[in-house]
Design an enzyme around this catalytic site. Structure first.
Site, PDB file in Angstrom:
ATOM      1  CB  SER B 117      -0.944   0.015   1.187  1.00 37.63           C
ATOM      2  OG  SER B 117      -1.326   1.245   1.394  1.00 37.63           O
ATOM      3  CE1 TYR B 145      -6.307   5.146  -3.042  1.00 38.95           C
ATOM      4  CE2 TYR B 145      -4.692   5.148  -1.568  1.00 38.95           C
ATOM      5  CZ  TYR B 145      -6.097   4.804  -1.964  1.00 38.95           C
ATOM      6  OH  TYR B 145      -6.592   3.866  -1.235  1.00 38.95           O
ATOM      7  CB  THR B 171      -6.290   2.481  -5.514  1.00 36.57           C
ATOM      8  OG1 THR B 171      -5.628   1.300  -5.019  1.00 36.57           O
ATOM      9  CG2 THR B 171      -7.671   2.392  -5.002  1.00 36.57           C
ATOM     10  CE  LYS B 245      -7.161  -3.221  -4.363  1.00 36.83           C
ATOM     11  NZ  LYS B 245      -7.743  -2.165  -3.481  1.00 36.83           N
TER      12      LYS B 245
END
Lengths: 375, 375, 375, 375
Positions: B117, B145, B171, B245
């Site tokens: 992440s 992101y 994402t 994603k």
């Protein structure tokens, strides 16, 4: 004299409308709780109003342009900041001493429309005074029943016109009360200080002399039940647009359009009249199709989330109404609580729009609810 | 300095991932539990992620040759020992002091891929050092992101490339956070010692001056929300393959393929963003059909059993990701716990393959899920 | 030496098989309870076995002639008093010291067939001695797995033939055990005095040397998993008819018929192997259709009521098997308890036949389950 | 001597039939409660009788003329004040010392029909004396079984004719009792003072000598089970119309019409005989279609709300019967309680009619249950 609602602190831990409900259970006595929360009979429609929204899926869309989006909608010639109105709820002083005035202040501040109940516990003029001065306010409508005392009904309509109300909402789904078991079990009664003050002076119709084979219901109570002719009469005595509230069947919606109403509100009276009536989320698309865009279609019943608002818009609603949640907010913190409820609902609506790629509510189409949309 | 995770004993009685969850409730404080376990709003999508896998039947097949079978799959040009990857999960030091490094060691030892992440609580280079030396490791990907600070984003991508990450996972389903009621009720906050260390130095965008009729959401927060153009930008600044994603809608999947992505991950962010979004098991076959084999389709959300993994493969997934279960393992026994979770899931996958007559995952076709298969 | 089961009193209050289950919970220790009652993984198939029978409606028929009716059926050339057999259940001495012998005495006395498990905890010859002398007995079959040690398997089959067993039931749905979480959590182990005595002397296959990229499951445990070829081998070494147990998929049923089996038993191993495998009531009509009357189709899984037996027959089964209920009866009162379970099930079957107008089981057709039957 | 029931006070807090049920649990001992409330086996049909009515939606209609409406119906040549009858229930003195006489007084006072059970605990003549003098009474019918002792049956029918009963209701769905687990567990037995007094003197048939391969059920108990021929016999010995009670299958309903019955009562014996028999609300429309208007179709089973009555009428019933609710009323307050139950049910029916726009029950058509009605 203008009633100015008290400023109250919001209790902690309120992250959703459901939290407000739970909190309100502490602030309302059993009498008021039974009145506000109960539905008809076994409360099947009450529960299905909720579960029907939950059962509708929202299909997210990604990477769509969102900057500059907004929640504005057009309704009866006005532009509203968002499509959330407060539904008519009777006797709000059961929930808080500031009653309907607090509700109205909060709604105006948050840009939400107000539909005042004919059974409000505060004068309709006071609510108008609370709402009208606010430049960001939403629409201000007055809800009426066609009372057997037609002279009184006419006078009431004239008072509403004079006070500045902008439309009449005629409730048509309650020619008789439903089987309100919860109220009956709780022995509900209005406490001192709470009364339908706007109905003071209304004449009850003379009780007809009933023969042995006549029905107390059909020959008595329902002797004056309104019909389509009475809708025409109401339209004839007012310059205000008249919306019909309590329509579920598409055939009734078609007839309403033919009768020249200004709008249709899909509602089962919050599950309080006919138990096992269909959920409003079930009826809405059928009514929208029957109306065919001729007039706006609104909906209430079980709307507790911004996602519910978005789903209603996707199904073709022009706006939505919420009833009980505002009462919970009122009970929890007066005008502050109502404002908090409205703020959360609108914030959740914006989040739901962003996550489904809707920059505006014009993007809220049935395609949001199914995966087989073309693009 | 290399962080080497502690060797821990596994608590007794852990026979399934659900047992890990129950156990983890004891090892996580309320703050961390609310963060890891919560979903958006009423957690309808969170629950339906699980129930959708459960509702798919697996039709056993008997007496098929199984000797020499295996769980290997091909993914982005590599052969993996099995199709299970660890999904990106932020702030894993909330669960255990060894955090993402422990997770990475365990994953590498078990041949599971790692998607780190961008909000990891340990430096991305440390995780790469834990994974890359292991010859049996799975793929190592970095999740990003598109931050408003594009310069920072570019630098972060360059760090990931330099550290040896093999793909970027963008994402796209969270332009704004969902209504995370559980976190809000718990008053979630990061404790001292846990921070998004890889985002240190990132510039927040200047708050735009909002007019009275502008939305804090659409004109503020979402002003920099990424669009398809930004995907192209990300692809232009990296030599790594980019996977998307958070895709559920088949139309978005088609657009992703047209945009040249290297893969699509069907996800609803573990039920944490838009409540009532469809279960990933519901969306997966639609996305697989839309993608038509052009790129690999992965899936996460509610995968807790080897049978779930097999069902995902039968529906056309190339691999699956698990998030929360690894956190439970981490909380229960650090790297040992994560390894145990991965071991159980893979063992269960092998059992499920044997009992459905699948010697390899190429045998996992939609026919497993229906009785009307021709053979 | 012949083991003669003790005569026991039945505890009071047993009006159904479910009552036996509840009572048995008191008579079995945690170890045995976990073994007998548990299913695979989340026990979804275990529960759906039950709920699928419950969900099938039975349409009563009235005023049909019933005098002289009976429950007799033909099966593999014999006439049985009724279509209920005891399914193979391992290690019954976990439930009662009289174990499989008690079960066999009770079954014979009640005219129920017996399928002895290869993992019985008492010698197969002792069970045959208990059953064969009873003139009213049902069929006596022996259940086998194709063990890696084929010489041992051949010898075991010869013992069964010599002892008087009339058919072999080859279980094909368990090339590996399922994920038996409940057993694992309970740390199940066989207590002293309970063992698979009929498997004494069997050779474990040599553990293959596994390369680093080989699977302990597929290259180890499943190296000797049986295939259709092995069915032919079993048929070639015995003069007994061979039935296949554990078939759910119609394609496998077709292949079984092509392989010349004497019957097919629709089973998911009592929900103990592959979780989310379909309920047997769901698979049964598909298998019946696939088999097309070529051989008898039997079914087990969740049959707890006479109405369940009748539904199975209506769906085309030739007979049914019950497993756990007999264990409950055994635990509650030894042979007396097993007999009580069988007596109640048969009585309920007769009641269900009478109330649906079936004088014989030839009247049990799919028309019982639907209102649209012609007459 | 005429038995005059005592005047009792109604306990407080009874707002629905469900409230009566809860209250009755306090007034009935375990023995009587098990008898009255239990159903067959797992009570699936007992529950589905209720849930099937609940699951039918009622679509409200608005603004229709309601004044002068009524609940009157025609049935077998008489005009009834409303379509609610009391179903035959045995042994009502288990519930109250005033037993069936109290029930009859209350029914007559409320205009409800009475179907007296052949197993009544008070003389059939006493019930007739309580009902017949009331000018507002509903129909008075007598329920019979075709007892093996045909001479006794003939005499009983003659007594009923002489006493003034207007029709015979032949129960055909209980050639044998169901598996009444709840009664068996409770060890139900009739207490002193409660007996089937109208069956005194009846001869039990001689027990046939059963061979070893004969069934105690089919060759014993069911040896005298009635068939269609016996219906003809009953019709031949009485001048009264004969209705058949216990028909669910449309084919049986067609045969009943062919046999010249005066009416068909759709019933599953209150869920007390064959468990998993379909709910009566499921069977009703199929029977109505099969009967095609040739004779009246009545229905019982799970009717607890005025909305249930209206749904039954909408599905084509000519009248409905309620059993257990009257027993609850009887237990709670004797004749007063029964009257209260009937009053509430009728009031709720009128409310439901008003809210669906039905001025009379002729308006209750299938269109009430669906949104796609033309207008």
């Amino acid at each position: 004299m203008t009633h100015v609602p008290a400023r109250q602190q919001l209790p902690p831990g309120l992250a959703s409308l459901a939290d407000h409900e739970q909190q309100a259970r502490q602030h309302l006595d059993d009498n008021a709780w039974a009145y506000f929360s109960g539905g008809a009979a076994d409360e099947i429609s009450l529960r299905s109003n909720r579960s029907a929204w939950d059962a509708l899926p929202l299909w997210p869309r990604v990477l769509r342009p969102l900057a500059g989006g907004h929640t504005r909608v057009e309704l009866l010639g006005r532009t509203l900041a968002h499509p959330i109105l407060l539904a008519p709820v009777a006797f709000q002083r059961l929930a808080h001493a500031d009653g309907e005035v607090a509700m109205a202040y909060a709604a105006a501040a948050l840009g939400a429309g107000v539909v005042l109940s004919t059974q409000a516990s505060m004068p309709l003029e006071a609510i108008a005074q609370a709402v009208l001065p606010d430049p960001g306010r939403g629409p201000l409508w007055f809800q009426v029943y066609l009372q057997p005392d037609r002279g009184f009904t006419r006078a009431l309509v004239q008072r509403a016109e004079a006070a500045g109300y902008e439309a009449l909402v005629l409730t048509v789904d309650a020619p008789t009360s439903g089987a309100r078991d919860r109220e009956r079990r709780a022995g509900f009664r209005l406490p001192p200080g709470t009364a339908p003050v706007n109905l003071a002076g209304m004449q009850a119709p003379p009780a007809p002399a009933l023969g042995a084979d006549q029905s107390a219901m059909f020959d008595g109570l329902l002797h004056h039940a309104p019909t389509w002719d009475d809708v025409a009469w109401l339209q004839s005595i007012t310059r205000l647009p008249v919306l019909l509230k309590g329509v579920l069947h598409p055939a009734d919606a078609r007839q309403a359009v033919a009768a020249g109403v200004a709008g249709v509100i899909v509602s089962n009276h919050g599950g309080r009249t006919l138990d096992t009536a269909p959920a409003t989320a079930t009826a809405l698309p059928r009514v929208v199709q029957a109306v065919g865009g001729a007039v706006p279609v609104l909906v209430d019943g079980g709307i507790r989330r911004g996602t519910d608002v978005l789903k209603a818009m996707a199904l073709g609603a022009s706006a939505v109404l919420v009833g009980r949640p505002a009462v919970w907010g009122l009970a929890n913190a007066g005008a502050t609580g109502v404002a908090h409820v409205l703020r959360m609902l609108r914030d959740e609506l914006e989040i739901a729009m962003a996550l489904t790629g809707c920059a505006t509510l014009a993007d809220a189409t049935p395609a949001l609810l199914a995966a087989d949309s073309p693009d």
